[in-house]
Design a protein around this motif. Structure first.
Motif, PDB file in Angstrom:
ATOM      1  N   VAL A 136       0.777  -1.263  -0.150  1.00  0.00           N
ATOM      2  CA  VAL A 136       0.131  -0.016  -0.100  1.00  0.00           C
ATOM      3  C   VAL A 136       0.946   1.106  -0.134  1.00  0.00           C
ATOM      4  O   VAL A 136       1.945   1.257   1.062  1.00  0.00           O
ATOM      5  CB  VAL A 136      -0.785  -0.009   1.056  1.00  0.00           C
ATOM      6  N   GLU A 137       0.749   2.105  -0.902  1.00  0.00           N
ATOM      7  CA  GLU A 137       1.295   3.567  -1.039  1.00  0.00           C
ATOM      8  C   GLU A 137       0.264   4.512  -0.535  1.00  0.00           C
ATOM      9  O   GLU A 137      -0.697   4.885  -0.754  1.00  0.00           O
ATOM     10  CB  GLU A 137       1.935   3.647  -2.478  1.00  0.00           C
ATOM     11  N   LEU A 138       0.580   5.377   0.511  1.00  0.00           N
ATOM     12  CA  LEU A 138       0.117   6.525   0.843  1.00  0.00           C
ATOM     13  C   LEU A 138       0.873   7.695   0.568  1.00  0.00           C
ATOM     14  O   LEU A 138       2.120   7.863   0.746  1.00  0.00           O
ATOM     15  CB  LEU A 138      -0.231   6.649   2.393  1.00  0.00           C
ATOM     16  N   LEU A 139       0.177   8.723  -0.097  1.00  0.00           N
ATOM     17  CA  LEU A 139       0.769   9.950  -0.431  1.00  0.00           C
ATOM     18  C   LEU A 139       0.470  11.090   0.400  1.00  0.00           C
ATOM     19  O   LEU A 139      -0.575  11.103   0.710  1.00  0.00           O
ATOM     20  CB  LEU A 139       0.395  10.226  -2.130  1.00  0.00           C
ATOM     21  N   PRO A 140       1.322  11.972   0.369  1.00  0.00           N
ATOM     22  CA  PRO A 140       0.967  13.468   0.816  1.00  0.00           C
ATOM     23  C   PRO A 140      -0.213  14.118   0.638  1.00  0.00           C
ATOM     24  O   PRO A 140      -0.909  13.782  -0.403  1.00  0.00           O
ATOM     25  CB  PRO A 140       2.105  14.365   0.659  1.00  0.00           C
ATOM     26  N   PRO A 141      -1.041  14.915   1.249  1.00  0.00           N
ATOM     27  CA  PRO A 141      -2.336  15.272   0.974  1.00  0.00           C
ATOM     28  C   PRO A 141      -2.305  16.392  -0.262  1.00  0.00           C
ATOM     29  O   PRO A 141      -0.976  16.780  -0.401  1.00  0.00           O
ATOM     30  CB  PRO A 141      -2.668  16.249   2.075  1.00  0.00           C
ATOM     31  N   LEU A 142      -3.098  16.270  -1.081  1.00  0.00           N
ATOM     32  CA  LEU A 142      -3.122  17.187  -2.392  1.00  0.00           C
ATOM     33  C   LEU A 142      -2.409  16.791  -3.561  1.00  0.00           C
ATOM     34  O   LEU A 142      -2.071  17.446  -4.563  1.00  0.00           O
ATOM     35  CB  LEU A 142      -2.806  18.555  -1.917  1.00  0.00           C
ATOM     36  N   SER A 143      -1.909  15.611  -3.390  1.00  0.00           N
ATOM     37  CA  SER A 143      -0.886  14.895  -4.383  1.00  0.00           C
ATOM     38  C   SER A 143      -1.706  14.695  -5.725  1.00  0.00           C
ATOM     39  O   SER A 143      -1.051  15.063  -6.547  1.00  0.00           O
ATOM     40  CB  SER A 143      -0.496  13.444  -3.956  1.00  0.00           C
ATOM     41  N   SER A 144      -2.922  14.605  -5.703  1.00  0.00           N
ATOM     42  CA  SER A 144      -3.732  14.148  -6.657  1.00  0.00           C
ATOM     43  C   SER A 144      -3.776  15.224  -7.410  1.00  0.00           C
ATOM     44  O   SER A 144      -3.867  15.622  -8.762  1.00  0.00           O
ATOM     45  CB  SER A 144      -5.179  13.538  -6.668  1.00  0.00           C
TER      46      SER A 144
END
Length: 248
Positions: A136-144
């Motif tokens: 599972v990969e979790l990205l910093p907020p607002l990455s999308s």
């Protein structure tokens, strides 16, 4: 068949040899049962994958959950692999396309954005054994939003991997013992997290894996209900659904 019908209508004489030649050369407009079944299965799979994409892997179902489950059941009924655990098609890297499993969907409650969710399946050290890694990969907020705006920001991701030892219980089912944990954390006080290649890892000794497997195999398992070259459907002990597509 059209040629034969025309000949009969004009009442032209046809010798036995000529008739044999015409019959051999006439094209068949009727698909075989196998071709019809393959086409139906392909349509069911395509429809399921489209619905899964619209549901954003299950994080945005918007009231269509029961319909998605019915589409999964339709695909399962067309399973071409009666014993998928023994098939080489099971091995490889798979990306999650849909699930209704709460433990996965609860990731959506995190302030971080959920990135790639995948599973890597490979053969184990002995016959009837598989090794699986759930990543599972979790990205910093607002990455999308940054990606949509074509902003080239570093992908400061938290990635965690849970490894499982899987042993054959039947042609469709394997036991699961979660035996390894690997984490690449993102630390807010470090500008872009830990450098690539830095991991925190832990693993159970093989004796502990054997003991856990003997205790939990009837309660903790994964059953593959559909498998082809590009798609895999599996269910957990509670009937929870996992739809995965092979990574190209």
């Amino acid at each position: 068949m059209l040629i034969l019908a025309a000949a009969a209508g004009l009442q032209l004489p046809v010798t036995a040899a000529r008739r044999s030649s015409i019959l051999c050369c006439a094209p068949s407009d009727t698909a075989t049962d196998a071709e019809v079944d393959d086409g139906k299965s392909a349509a069911l799979v395509a429809d399921l994958r489209l619905s899964a994409a619209r549901a954003e892997r299950g994080f945005r179902v918007d009231g269509a959950l029961e319909e998605l489950r019915q589409k999964v059941e339709a695909v399962e009924a067309a399973n071409p692999e009666p014993e998928p655990v023994d098939s080489p098609l099971l091995l490889g890297e798979w990306d999650l396309e849909f699930t209704d499993a709460f433990d996965v969907l609860s990731l959506g409650l995190s302030p971080l954005e959920v990135g790639r969710i995948s599973q890597n399946v490979r053969a184990g050290a002995s016959a009837g054994e598989l090794q699986a890694e759930n990543i599972v990969e979790l990205l910093p907020p607002l990455s999308s939003l940054a990606a949509a705006a074509s902003l080239q920001l570093p992908r400061a991701a938290t990635e965690y991997c849970v490894g499982a030892t899987c042993r054959r219980l039947s042609g469709r089912r394997v036991s699961l013992v979660f035996s390894k944990l690997r984490v690449r954390p993102w630390l807010p006080f470090v500008p872009w997290g830990l450098p690539d290649g830095v991991r925190l890892e832990a693993a159970l000794p093989s004796a502990a894996v054997d003991a856990l497997e003997s205790l939990t195999s009837s309660a903790v398992y994964l059953e593959t209900t559909y498998l082809d070259e590009g798609l895999r459907v599996a269910r957990g002990p509670g009937g929870e659904i996992y739809v995965l597509a092979r990574r190209r």
